[in-house]
Design a protein around this motif. Structure first.
Motif, PDB file in Angstrom:
ATOM      1  N   PHE A 273      -0.445  38.898  20.449  1.00  8.05           N
ATOM      2  CA  PHE A 273       0.426  39.223  21.579  1.00  8.05           C
ATOM      3  C   PHE A 273       0.207  40.661  22.041  1.00  8.05           C
ATOM      4  O   PHE A 273       0.126  40.936  23.235  1.00  8.05           O
ATOM      5  CB  PHE A 273       1.895  39.018  21.186  1.00  8.05           C
ATOM      6  N   ALA A 274       0.110  41.579  21.089  1.00 14.86           N
ATOM      7  CA  ALA A 274      -0.086  42.988  21.441  1.00 14.86           C
ATOM      8  C   ALA A 274      -1.412  43.181  22.175  1.00 14.86           C
ATOM      9  O   ALA A 274      -1.487  43.922  23.161  1.00 14.86           O
ATOM     10  CB  ALA A 274      -0.031  43.849  20.181  1.00 14.86           C
ATOM     11  N   MET A 275      -2.469  42.508  21.692  1.00 14.15           N
ATOM     12  CA  MET A 275      -3.774  42.639  22.329  1.00 14.15           C
ATOM     13  C   MET A 275      -3.744  42.108  23.758  1.00 14.15           C
ATOM     14  O   MET A 275      -4.215  42.776  24.694  1.00 14.15           O
ATOM     15  CB  MET A 275      -4.839  41.897  21.523  1.00 14.15           C
ATOM     16  N   LEU A 276      -3.192  40.902  23.935  1.00 10.74           N
ATOM     17  CA  LEU A 276      -3.186  40.291  25.261  1.00 10.74           C
ATOM     18  C   LEU A 276      -2.287  41.051  26.230  1.00 10.74           C
ATOM     19  O   LEU A 276      -2.626  41.220  27.407  1.00 10.74           O
ATOM     20  CB  LEU A 276      -2.753  38.828  25.162  1.00 10.74           C
ATOM     21  N   SER A 277      -1.162  41.530  25.741  1.00 10.05           N
ATOM     22  CA  SER A 277      -0.263  42.296  26.607  1.00 10.05           C
ATOM     23  C   SER A 277      -0.939  43.579  27.085  1.00 10.05           C
ATOM     24  O   SER A 277      -0.850  43.947  28.263  1.00 10.05           O
ATOM     25  CB  SER A 277       1.028  42.635  25.863  1.00 10.05           C
ATOM     26  N   ALA A 278      -1.636  44.263  26.173  1.00  9.02           N
ATOM     27  CA  ALA A 278      -2.343  45.488  26.552  1.00  9.02           C
ATOM     28  C   ALA A 278      -3.472  45.175  27.530  1.00  9.02           C
ATOM     29  O   ALA A 278      -3.682  45.911  28.509  1.00  9.02           O
ATOM     30  CB  ALA A 278      -2.889  46.168  25.298  1.00  9.02           C
ATOM     31  N   ALA A 279      -4.201  44.091  27.271  1.00 17.69           N
ATOM     32  CA  ALA A 279      -5.315  43.717  28.154  1.00 17.69           C
ATOM     33  C   ALA A 279      -4.819  43.409  29.563  1.00 17.69           C
ATOM     34  O   ALA A 279      -5.431  43.826  30.558  1.00 17.69           O
ATOM     35  CB  ALA A 279      -6.056  42.515  27.576  1.00 17.69           C
ATOM     36  N   ILE A 280      -3.705  42.709  29.667  1.00 14.01           N
ATOM     37  CA  ILE A 280      -3.158  42.355  30.974  1.00 14.01           C
ATOM     38  C   ILE A 280      -2.679  43.599  31.711  1.00 14.01           C
ATOM     39  O   ILE A 280      -2.972  43.796  32.899  1.00 14.01           O
ATOM     40  CB  ILE A 280      -2.023  41.327  30.815  1.00 14.01           C
ATOM     41  N   LYS A 281      -1.945  44.478  31.019  1.00 13.31           N
ATOM     42  CA  LYS A 281      -1.440  45.686  31.670  1.00 13.31           C
ATOM     43  C   LYS A 281      -2.585  46.594  32.132  1.00 13.31           C
ATOM     44  O   LYS A 281      -2.614  47.055  33.282  1.00 13.31           O
ATOM     45  CB  LYS A 281      -0.535  46.459  30.712  1.00 13.31           C
ATOM     46  N   ASP A 282      -3.544  46.834  31.246  1.00 16.35           N
ATOM     47  CA  ASP A 282      -4.656  47.726  31.583  1.00 16.35           C
ATOM     48  C   ASP A 282      -5.531  47.140  32.695  1.00 16.35           C
ATOM     49  O   ASP A 282      -6.037  47.868  33.559  1.00 16.35           O
ATOM     50  CB  ASP A 282      -5.503  48.011  30.345  1.00 16.35           C
ATOM     51  N   THR A 283      -5.714  45.827  32.663  1.00 13.43           N
ATOM     52  CA  THR A 283      -6.512  45.174  33.704  1.00 13.43           C
ATOM     53  C   THR A 283      -5.810  45.292  35.051  1.00 13.43           C
ATOM     54  O   THR A 283      -6.455  45.538  36.082  1.00 13.43           O
ATOM     55  CB  THR A 283      -6.756  43.698  33.348  1.00 13.43           C
ATOM     56  N   PHE A 284      -4.495  45.140  35.047  1.00 15.33           N
ATOM     57  CA  PHE A 284      -3.749  45.265  36.307  1.00 15.33           C
ATOM     58  C   PHE A 284      -3.926  46.668  36.890  1.00 15.33           C
ATOM     59  O   PHE A 284      -4.163  46.827  38.100  1.00 15.33           O
ATOM     60  CB  PHE A 284      -2.265  44.978  36.076  1.00 15.33           C
ATOM     61  N   LEU A 285      -3.841  47.684  36.048  1.00 14.22           N
ATOM     62  CA  LEU A 285      -4.024  49.055  36.525  1.00 14.22           C
ATOM     63  C   LEU A 285      -5.442  49.270  37.059  1.00 14.22           C
ATOM     64  O   LEU A 285      -5.643  49.980  38.053  1.00 14.22           O
ATOM     65  CB  LEU A 285      -3.733  50.041  35.395  1.00 14.22           C
ATOM     66  N   ALA A 286      -6.428  48.641  36.404  1.00 10.05           N
ATOM     67  CA  ALA A 286      -7.814  48.757  36.876  1.00 10.05           C
ATOM     68  C   ALA A 286      -7.996  48.059  38.219  1.00 10.05           C
ATOM     69  O   ALA A 286      -8.766  48.518  39.072  1.00 10.05           O
ATOM     70  CB  ALA A 286      -8.760  48.161  35.832  1.00 10.05           C
ATOM     71  N   LEU A 287      -7.274  46.958  38.436  1.00 12.19           N
ATOM     72  CA  LEU A 287      -7.333  46.257  39.718  1.00 12.19           C
ATOM     73  C   LEU A 287      -6.788  47.126  40.845  1.00 12.19           C
ATOM     74  O   LEU A 287      -7.276  47.073  41.982  1.00 12.19           O
ATOM     75  CB  LEU A 287      -6.552  44.944  39.635  1.00 12.19           C
TER      76      LEU A 287
END
Length: 548
Positions: free
Chosen positions: A278-292
């Motif tokens: 959960f921690a990995m996926l949550s971080a990946a989603i948040k960071d990816t959104f910022l990169a978008l």
């Protein structure tokens, strides 16, 4: 419309352009030929009687030999012809190329995404990639979250269809289910309004990264690096388990090899180092959104046509492929090369028999020697596992007139036009030289298309005579039908009909120019191909030595 065609003056067969009944009398160049059986369109028949062992010639090259005596007016089939092809050797001639007139495109541009490294994209995508198949499910979780949250999901017509059927079932109306007709599929998959300058988030799941050979995992990392480095990609999110063969360090080395100054954002998450999934996926989603958010700041800008890199591909080929779509695409390639652009011709098993022509078209002996070395190594590897290039034609190819690999190859090579070969690339090598590049891939259309894009193609021209939905996650794939029947029957997957060449309504050169205009519109984002509209995101890495 002519009833038959001799492709090259040295050919001893004619191609039926329409169904010809048994007994038809044909007068050709002083030969009186009476057809000995019904000849279906796309198939070939003999001009003269030939004996067992005699050569069959098409496109001016050897494409087979008779396995028994064959009379003039008889069809050549797998029952009376076997594969044969000319041998090849070192470069023994040089090409003096007469480039086509491209003056009317001299000042033309396309609207592209200009990258810091000088490449120009035709699309602006973000990638989410697993380094190993163990992470495919986690990628799927991220995919569902972003597609629903940002409106990048495919058209909802099928979901609506299931919902309608469920409602009818709950009402006990089985007759209504049987008579149910779904609404038409329209281009509703471009609904993203959050990031209008981003064409989508693409998810390159695969079955590799571990369990195979180290060569396979290294090649996978090199291919993925080509996609991340690609002009159509703004950046990537990488999921790694941690213990697999395809290590993050190998991917990073591959990226540096492509560009020592590589600076695109690449977000890496390793599950075995994470506190939890959960921690990995949550971080990946948040960071990816910022990169978008950052990727969305890039706008299309006028760009020279020399920044276009077109892949030249075919799949589901038929007996018309080498007469209509392939030579038309070849002319498009010549036009783009004359404009300073780049094209990529792949599918090495489908260059069997025309190697010497391509060798002599190579600009340098170093390039021709590399082509010879790769071709021989590939053929030897295929033979070592009890196969060979001669086994390449599929049942569909054979049914529609491509009865030997050399016949298929002689027509397939027409996609490369007539321009000089500026470079030869092994699998996963990236294009660096404008002009026609030869890329080692199998003949399998998805593996080959995946490789062409991984080597830099930002638009793919894909010819088909039988029909195939093949697309790619990050590069628009323009589908060209070789015949009008296919274009009419499968209009939901076909973008351009080149069957008008067969009917005599259009010339090869004229069609080639039309294709270039379509490429410019596609590259500018004015047109989305049928494969894009259908979200046909095919991606298959090549396990070398297995596929033809």
């Amino acid at each position: 419309m002519n009833a038959y065609l001799q492709i090259h003056q040295d050919d001893n067969v004619l191609v039926a352009l329409q169904d010809l009944p048994v007994g038809t009398d044909i007068s050709f160049n002083g030969h009186n030929i009476q057809l000995q059986q019904n000849i279906s369109a796309k198939h070939k028949f003999l001009i003269n009687d030939i004996q067992e062992g005699d050569p069959i010639t098409m496109y001016g090259v050897l494409v087979g030999k008779a396995s028994k005596n064959i009379g003039k007016g008889e069809t050549i089939t797998t029952e009376n012809v076997i594969h044969d092809a000319n041998a090849f050797h070192e470069k023994d001639a040089s090409l003096e190329w007469q480039a086509p007139d491209v003056s009317k495109w001299a000042d033309r541009t396309f609207m592209g995404y200009q990258r810091a490294d000088g490449q120009v994209g035709t699309r602006n995508y973000w990638l989410v990639i697993p380094l190993v198949f163990c992470e495919n499910r986690n990628v799927s979780v991220i995919k569902t979250a972003f597609e629903k949250g940002l409106g990048f999901s495919p058209a909802e017509v099928y979901n609506e269809q299931v919902a309608d059927l469920v409602a009818l079932y709950k009402n006990g109306d089985l007759e209504a289910i049987q008579n149910y007709e779904a609404g038409a599929l329209t281009e509703t998959n471009k609904r993203n309004i959050v990031f209008p300058n981003i064409d989508g988030i693409k998810f390159l799941t695969h079955e590799g990264g571990c369990g195979g050979t180290r060569q396979d995992s290294d090649a996978l990392c090199a291919l993925l690096a080509g996609y991340i480095h690609h002009s159509n990609v703004a950046g990537a999110t990488i999921l790694s388990l941690g213990c697999q063969h395809a290590q993050v360090s190998i991917l990073q080395e591959s990226l540096k090899k492509l560009n020592p100054a590589f600076n695109k954002p690449v977000l890496v998450y390793e599950q075995q180092k994470s506190a939890s999934e959960f921690a990995m996926l949550s971080a990946a989603i948040k960071d990816t959104f910022l990169a978008l958010v950052e990727a969305n700041k890039l706008n299309r800008q006028p760009s020279p046509l020399s920044k276009l890199v077109i892949g030249l591909e075919c799949g589901g080929s038929d007996g018309f492929s080498g007469i209509s779509a392939n030579p038309a695409v070849g002319h498009t390639s010549d036009l783009l090369v004359a404009l300073g652009g780049t094209s990529i011709l792949s599918e090495f098993p489908e260059l069997c028999g025309v190697e010497q022509e391509l060798i002599n078209r190579c600009q340098t002996e170093e390039t021709s020697d590399k082509f010879i070395r790769i071709m021989r190594a590939y053929e030897n590897q295929a033979q070592s596992v009890g196969s060979g290039f001669y086994m390449n034609p599929s049942p569909g190819n054979i049914k529609d007139g491509l009865i030997t690999d050399a016949i298929k190859s002689a027509g397939a090579a027409k996609k490369g036009g007539t321009s000089p070969v500026t470079d030869v690339l092994d699998y996963t090598e990236y294009v660096t030289k404008p002009g026609l590049n030869l890329l080692c891939t199998p003949g399998n259309d998805v593996e080959s298309t995946s490789a062409e894009v991984g080597s830099g193609a930002n638009v793919v021209l894909f010819t088909t005579g039988l029909g195939t939905p093949t697309g790619n996650p990050i590069a628009p794939v323009v589908k060209l039908a070789t015949n009008t029947k296919l274009a009419t029957r499968m209009k939901d997957i076909i973008d351009i009909n080149t069957g008008t060449i067969i009917s005599g309504e259009q010339s090869i050169a004229g069609m080639g120019e039309e294709i270039l205009e379509y490429v410019i519109k596609t590259a500018s984002g004015e047109v989305h191909t049928k494969a894009e509209q259908l979200n046909q995101d095919d991606f298959i890495p090549w396990k070398r030595g297995v596929s033809l």
